[in-house]
Design an enzyme around this catalytic site. Structure first.
Site, mmCIF file in Angstrom:
data_model
loop_
_atom_site.group_PDB
_atom_site.id
_atom_site.type_symbol
_atom_site.label_atom_id
_atom_site.label_comp_id
_atom_site.label_asym_id
_atom_site.label_seq_id
_atom_site.Cartn_x
_atom_site.Cartn_y
_atom_site.Cartn_z
ATOM 1 N N ARG A 29 0.830 -1.231 0.000
ATOM 2 C CA ARG A 29 0.000 0.000 0.000
ATOM 3 C C ARG A 29 0.852 1.264 0.000
ATOM 4 O O ARG A 29 0.478 2.273 0.602
ATOM 5 C CB ARG A 29 -0.932 0.047 1.204
ATOM 6 C CG ARG A 29 -1.982 -1.005 1.244
ATOM 7 C CD ARG A 29 -3.285 -0.504 0.615
ATOM 8 N NE ARG A 29 -4.188 -1.627 0.544
ATOM 9 C CZ ARG A 29 -5.296 -1.739 1.280
ATOM 10 N NH1 ARG A 29 -5.651 -0.777 2.076
ATOM 11 N NH2 ARG A 29 -6.043 -2.804 1.172
ATOM 12 N N ARG A 33 -2.871 6.617 1.508
ATOM 13 C CA ARG A 33 -3.336 7.849 2.146
ATOM 14 C C ARG A 33 -2.340 8.522 3.084
ATOM 15 O O ARG A 33 -2.556 9.652 3.492
ATOM 16 C CB ARG A 33 -4.636 7.558 2.899
ATOM 17 C CG ARG A 33 -5.801 7.442 1.949
ATOM 18 C CD ARG A 33 -6.950 6.762 2.612
ATOM 19 N NE ARG A 33 -6.561 5.408 2.999
ATOM 20 C CZ ARG A 33 -7.380 4.526 3.533
ATOM 21 N NH1 ARG A 33 -8.615 4.857 3.778
ATOM 22 N NH2 ARG A 33 -6.960 3.317 3.831
ATOM 23 N N ARG A 42 -6.782 12.466 -4.268
ATOM 24 C CA ARG A 42 -8.037 11.859 -3.816
ATOM 25 C C ARG A 42 -9.112 12.898 -3.522
ATOM 26 O O ARG A 42 -10.298 12.597 -3.595
ATOM 27 C CB ARG A 42 -7.804 11.016 -2.558
ATOM 28 C CG ARG A 42 -7.510 9.572 -2.799
ATOM 29 C CD ARG A 42 -8.696 8.800 -3.366
ATOM 30 N NE ARG A 42 -9.536 8.219 -2.331
ATOM 31 C CZ ARG A 42 -10.800 8.512 -2.126
ATOM 32 N NH1 ARG A 42 -11.410 9.408 -2.872
ATOM 33 N NH2 ARG A 42 -11.482 7.906 -1.186
ATOM 34 N N ASP A 78 -6.948 -2.244 -7.353
ATOM 35 C CA ASP A 78 -7.398 -2.944 -6.146
ATOM 36 C C ASP A 78 -7.745 -4.385 -6.475
ATOM 37 O O ASP A 78 -8.190 -4.682 -7.590
ATOM 38 C CB ASP A 78 -8.601 -2.245 -5.509
ATOM 39 C CG ASP A 78 -8.797 -2.742 -4.073
ATOM 40 O OD1 ASP A 78 -8.081 -2.250 -3.186
ATOM 41 O OD2 ASP A 78 -9.612 -3.652 -3.861
ATOM 42 N N TYR A 154 -14.769 -11.997 0.308
ATOM 43 C CA TYR A 154 -15.510 -10.750 0.047
ATOM 44 C C TYR A 154 -16.828 -11.037 -0.668
ATOM 45 O O TYR A 154 -17.861 -10.445 -0.351
ATOM 46 C CB TYR A 154 -14.656 -9.782 -0.786
ATOM 47 C CG TYR A 154 -13.664 -9.013 0.061
ATOM 48 C CD1 TYR A 154 -14.052 -7.891 0.783
ATOM 49 C CD2 TYR A 154 -12.336 -9.418 0.148
ATOM 50 C CE1 TYR A 154 -13.153 -7.191 1.570
ATOM 51 C CE2 TYR A 154 -11.425 -8.727 0.940
ATOM 52 C CZ TYR A 154 -11.840 -7.613 1.639
ATOM 53 O OH TYR A 154 -10.958 -6.926 2.421
HETATM 54 O O1 CP3 Z 1 0.090 -1.618 -2.556
HETATM 55 C C1 CP3 Z 1 -0.217 -0.697 -3.322
HETATM 56 O O2 CP3 Z 1 0.108 0.504 -3.137
HETATM 57 C C2 CP3 Z 1 -0.964 -1.050 -4.584
HETATM 58 C C3 CP3 Z 1 -2.392 -0.867 -4.561
HETATM 59 C C4 CP3 Z 1 -3.254 -1.718 -3.655
HETATM 60 C C5 CP3 Z 1 -4.406 -1.222 -3.007
HETATM 61 N N1 CP3 Z 1 -5.051 -2.249 -2.399
HETATM 62 C C6 CP3 Z 1 -4.850 0.181 -3.043
HETATM 63 C C7 CP3 Z 1 -5.914 0.650 -2.148
HETATM 64 C C8 CP3 Z 1 -3.171 -3.087 -3.346
HETATM 65 C C9 CP3 Z 1 -2.099 -4.092 -3.717
HETATM 66 C C10 CP3 Z 1 -4.324 -3.419 -2.570
HETATM 67 C C11 CP3 Z 1 -4.604 -4.779 -2.092
HETATM 68 C C12 CP3 Z 1 -5.828 -5.036 -1.321
HETATM 69 N N2 CP3 Z 1 -7.030 -4.408 -1.426
HETATM 70 C C13 CP3 Z 1 -5.949 -6.095 -0.386
HETATM 71 C C14 CP3 Z 1 -4.891 -7.117 -0.037
HETATM 72 C C15 CP3 Z 1 -3.853 -6.592 0.896
HETATM 73 C C16 CP3 Z 1 -4.341 -6.195 2.238
HETATM 74 O O3 CP3 Z 1 -4.248 -4.996 2.565
HETATM 75 O O4 CP3 Z 1 -4.784 -7.060 2.988
HETATM 76 C C17 CP3 Z 1 -7.255 -6.041 0.126
HETATM 77 C C18 CP3 Z 1 -7.843 -6.969 1.177
HETATM 78 C C19 CP3 Z 1 -7.935 -4.971 -0.549
HETATM 79 C C20 CP3 Z 1 -9.346 -4.555 -0.384
HETATM 80 C C21 CP3 Z 1 -9.460 -3.149 0.039
HETATM 81 N N3 CP3 Z 1 -9.278 -2.041 -0.780
HETATM 82 C C22 CP3 Z 1 -9.789 -2.674 1.325
HETATM 83 C C23 CP3 Z 1 -10.051 -3.555 2.532
HETATM 84 C C24 CP3 Z 1 -9.819 -1.279 1.247
HETATM 85 C C25 CP3 Z 1 -10.285 -0.328 2.334
HETATM 86 C C26 CP3 Z 1 -9.392 -0.259 3.462
HETATM 87 C C27 CP3 Z 1 -8.377 0.802 3.215
HETATM 88 O O5 CP3 Z 1 -7.206 0.578 3.492
HETATM 89 O O6 CP3 Z 1 -8.822 1.860 2.782
HETATM 90 C C28 CP3 Z 1 -9.449 -0.905 -0.067
HETATM 91 C C29 CP3 Z 1 -9.261 0.473 -0.595
HETATM 92 C C30 CP3 Z 1 -7.876 0.819 -1.062
HETATM 93 N N4 CP3 Z 1 -7.106 0.017 -1.869
HETATM 94 C C31 CP3 Z 1 -7.167 2.035 -0.816
HETATM 95 C C32 CP3 Z 1 -5.942 1.933 -1.495
HETATM 96 C C33 CP3 Z 1 -4.861 2.979 -1.578
HETATM 97 C C34 CP3 Z 1 -7.690 3.239 -0.027
HETATM 98 C C35 CP3 Z 1 -8.655 3.934 -0.895
HETATM 99 C C36 CP3 Z 1 -8.854 5.390 -0.574
HETATM 100 O O7 CP3 Z 1 -8.098 6.243 -1.088
HETATM 101 O O8 CP3 Z 1 -9.805 5.718 0.138
#
Ligand code: CP3
Length: 345
Positions: A29, A33, A42, A78, A154
């Site tokens: 990630r 943020r 964003r 994502d 999910y």
């Molecule tokens: O790593 C990176 O920078 C690449 C992009 C990436 C994102 N999500 C961006 C993201 C990757 C590889 C993921 C993987 C992901 N997404 C997983 C597996 C890894 C983990 O963290 O367990 C899972 C379970 C998700 C599902 C997901 N997407 C969740 C649970 C959430 C909300 C929680 C959160 O952290 O906000 C997201 C949204 C998300 N995916 C954001 C980002 C940068 C935040 C979105 C925002 O800007 O509001």
């Protein structure tokens, strides 16, 4: 020749268990943020817009390269977006992702369609291609996918705020339904990762975040066979990382998945993990993301301790044990990367 060139980068060398320099570092990630540059984008675009517009997604993917000088660039997207394209509308809400029509019965599964990456997820492929061109081989580009079990969790639960009891209940109540979903998803994920590799990804990470909630027996039944199927379906020389959150109790099973790198969380002892899996696979991890809330000096000391514990390991990649947390001070992320870059192997 191509192989020699690849190994010029510490990430690809470590992923192939052949690194004799300092370890590489990247952060799960990393384009998120905690960066004010990300927050600025964003404030003008939804998360989905950032993912689906290759101009924006390229810009976002490159933020940690520009700001932290990170060693590998993961494409911004994502894991859940492909599920939407396979028939299940997805919303990113304040509290996280939500599927409004989760799968509860055989009938709900009728909505599930095959994934055609070129038509359903062209943005991620285009962004990988652009990153590859811009970086010109200076840094590897990582693709990724959710693993079948985590994606199924999910799909079945709709949202995972409450810890995944719903999917575990479903496994025992209707195992045949779950296997049917997992079977379908493993085909889709194989196609998806192969299309990312064709678009230029130098390595891929399979996120099985939720599989760590399973008992060892359930992991062997519902997670491992599908991870294996996917890895068997990839180009044999493509480095593939498997991440499981809370997977210390299934580490040996993770090692038998066909992954070339195991990404472990902070509850796992790295040196013990190394002796449990032997020298055949690379290890990635595993600083507690919460440790980045210490002072930069403390971060530096903890990263150094981790580096010391793996000194001389040709197959070690520094990362966090899970995604970087939203309020993390950027100075801490910089301290982590700089400490690795300054480490004398
Ligand atoms: O790593 C990176 O920078 C690449 C992009 C990436 C994102 N999500 C961006 C993201 C990757 C590889 C993921 C993987 C992901 N997404 C997983 C597996 C890894 C983990 O963290 O367990 C899972 C379970 C998700 C599902 C997901 N997407 C969740 C649970 C959430 C909300 C929680 C959160 O952290 O906000 C997201 C949204 C998300 N995916 C954001 C980002 C940068 C935040 C979105 C925002 O800007 O509001």
């Amino acid at each position: 020749m191509a192989r020699l060139k690849e190994f010029k980068h510490p990430f690809l060398a470590a992923a192939s268990s052949a690194n004799n320099g300092r370890p590489p570092v990247w952060i799960m990630r990393q384009a998120g943020r905690y960066l004010k540059e990300y927050q600025n984008l964003r404030s003008r675009h939804s998360f989905m817009e950032l993912c689906e517009n290759p101009d924006l997604a390229t810009q976002v993917s490159l933020l940690p390269h520009r700001i932290l000088n990170i060693d590998a660039v993961i494409v911004f997207y994502d894991i859940l977006i492909p599920l939407e394209r396979m028939g299940f509308p997805l919303e990113f809400t304040e509290t996280g992702p939500v599927f409004r029509n989760p799968v509860r019965t055989e009938r709900d599964l009728e909505a599930l369609r095959p994934l055609d990456p070129r038509n359903h997820t062209p943005a991620v492929l285009e962004t990988i291609g652009r990153l590859k061109k811009i970086l010109g081989g200076a840094k590897p580009v990582l693709g990724f996918s959710g693993a079948p079990f985590t994606l199924a969790a999910y799909l079945v639960e709709g949202e995972l705020g409450r810890g995944g009891e719903g999917i575990r209940r479903t496994l025992y109540r209707t195992p045949a339904l779950v296997h049917e979903i997992l079977e379908h998803l493993s085909g889709a994920v194989t196609t998806y990762l192969n299309s990312q590799a064709e678009a230029g990804a130098d390595a891929v990470q399979l996120f099985d975040t939720w599989a760590g909630r399973l008992s060892p027996a359930a992991y062997r039944e519902f997670a491992l066979p599908y991870q294996r199927k996917i890895f068997e379906g990839l180009r044999p020389d493509l480095p593939r990382i498997l991440y499981v959150n809370g997977g210390d109790h299934v580490l040996e099973d993770m090692a038998s998945s066909g992954a070339t790198v195991l990404s472990v969380d902070w509850r796992c002892d790295l040196s013990r993990a190394r002796s449990r899996i032997g020298s055949r696979l690379a290890l990635q991890g595993n600083l507690d993301p919460a440790a980045l809330f210490g002072t930069p000096e403390e971060v530096r000391a903890r990263v150094l301790a981790m580096l010391e514990s793996r000194r001389g390991d040709p197959a070690y990649i520094v990362n966090l044990g899970h995604g970087i947390l939203p309020e993390t001070p950027v100075e801490s992320a910089k301290a982590m990367v700089n400490t690795v870059h300054q480490f004398e192997p």
